[in-house]
Design a protein around this motif. Structure first.
Motif, PDB file in Angstrom:
ATOM      1  N   ARG A 198       2.580  17.176 -12.999  1.00  0.00           N
ATOM      2  CA  ARG A 198       2.523  18.726 -12.806  1.00  0.00           C
ATOM      3  C   ARG A 198       3.865  19.222 -13.489  1.00  0.00           C
ATOM      4  O   ARG A 198       3.788  20.351 -13.798  1.00  0.00           O
ATOM      5  N   HIS A 199       4.894  18.443 -13.138  1.00  0.00           N
ATOM      6  CA  HIS A 199       6.249  19.223 -13.552  1.00  0.00           C
ATOM      7  C   HIS A 199       6.165  19.237 -15.120  1.00  0.00           C
ATOM      8  O   HIS A 199       6.800  20.186 -15.800  1.00  0.00           O
TER       9      HIS A 199
ATOM     10  N   MET B 140       1.657   9.280  -6.127  1.00  0.00           N
ATOM     11  CA  MET B 140       2.147  10.577  -5.710  1.00  0.00           C
ATOM     12  C   MET B 140       3.174  10.999  -6.861  1.00  0.00           C
ATOM     13  O   MET B 140       3.369  12.272  -7.303  1.00  0.00           O
ATOM     14  N   THR B 141       3.963  10.257  -7.179  1.00  0.00           N
ATOM     15  CA  THR B 141       5.174  10.353  -7.999  1.00  0.00           C
ATOM     16  C   THR B 141       4.520  10.760  -9.422  1.00  0.00           C
ATOM     17  O   THR B 141       5.096  11.702 -10.075  1.00  0.00           O
TER      18      THR B 141
ATOM     19  N   LYS C 188       0.814  -1.132   0.117  1.00  0.00           N
ATOM     20  CA  LYS C 188      -0.125   0.033   0.013  1.00  0.00           C
ATOM     21  C   LYS C 188       0.857   1.216  -0.058  1.00  0.00           C
ATOM     22  O   LYS C 188       0.529   2.086  -0.692  1.00  0.00           O
ATOM     23  N   ARG C 189       2.077   1.315   0.800  1.00  0.00           N
ATOM     24  CA  ARG C 189       2.921   2.406   0.744  1.00  0.00           C
ATOM     25  C   ARG C 189       3.552   2.561  -0.602  1.00  0.00           C
ATOM     26  O   ARG C 189       3.580   3.961  -0.883  1.00  0.00           O
ATOM     27  N   LEU C 190       4.035   1.580  -1.285  1.00  0.00           N
ATOM     28  CA  LEU C 190       4.472   1.884  -2.524  1.00  0.00           C
ATOM     29  C   LEU C 190       3.443   2.241  -3.820  1.00  0.00           C
ATOM     30  O   LEU C 190       4.031   3.026  -4.547  1.00  0.00           O
TER      31      LEU C 190
END
Length: 103
Positions: free
Chosen positions: A47-48, A40-41, A32-34
């Motif tokens: 966005r970048h 998010m990445t 789940k963390r990954l």
């Protein structure tokens, strides 16, 4: 020591089950963390990329302005200074509703 070993042997299957369940939960939490980090990445990358595209467009406009032979930057800057000087001096005819100009 023999007493502890004698007590541990019957409890070994239960301890193993608890360890297996704990390790399975830890693996799920890590997955789940990954996935959250990956999401998010990805958002950040989009966005970048968008911001980079905007900046590239702005650079193209600036390059076109600077290389355009009919565009004189110094003249434009002086024109802006002259306009600002007129605004600062408060020159011009004041508009007043009480007094009307006579012809």
């Amino acid at each position: 020591m023999e007493g502890i070993l004698a007590l541990m042997i019957p409890l070994a299957p239960f301890i193993m089950v608890v360890a297996i369940v704990w390790m399975a939960n830890q693996r799920k939490l890590e997955e789940k963390r990954l996935s959250a980090t990956a999401a998010m990445t990805a958002e950040e990358a989009v966005r970048h990329a968008s911001r980079i595209s905007e900046l590239e467009d702005r650079i193209k406009v600036l390059e076109r302005i600077v290389t355009d032979s009919g565009y004189n930057v110094a003249t434009q800057i002086e024109a802006l200074r002259d306009t600002r000087r007129v605004d600062e001096d408060d020159s011009g005819v004041p508009l007043s509703m009480d007094r009307k100009e006579r012809v």
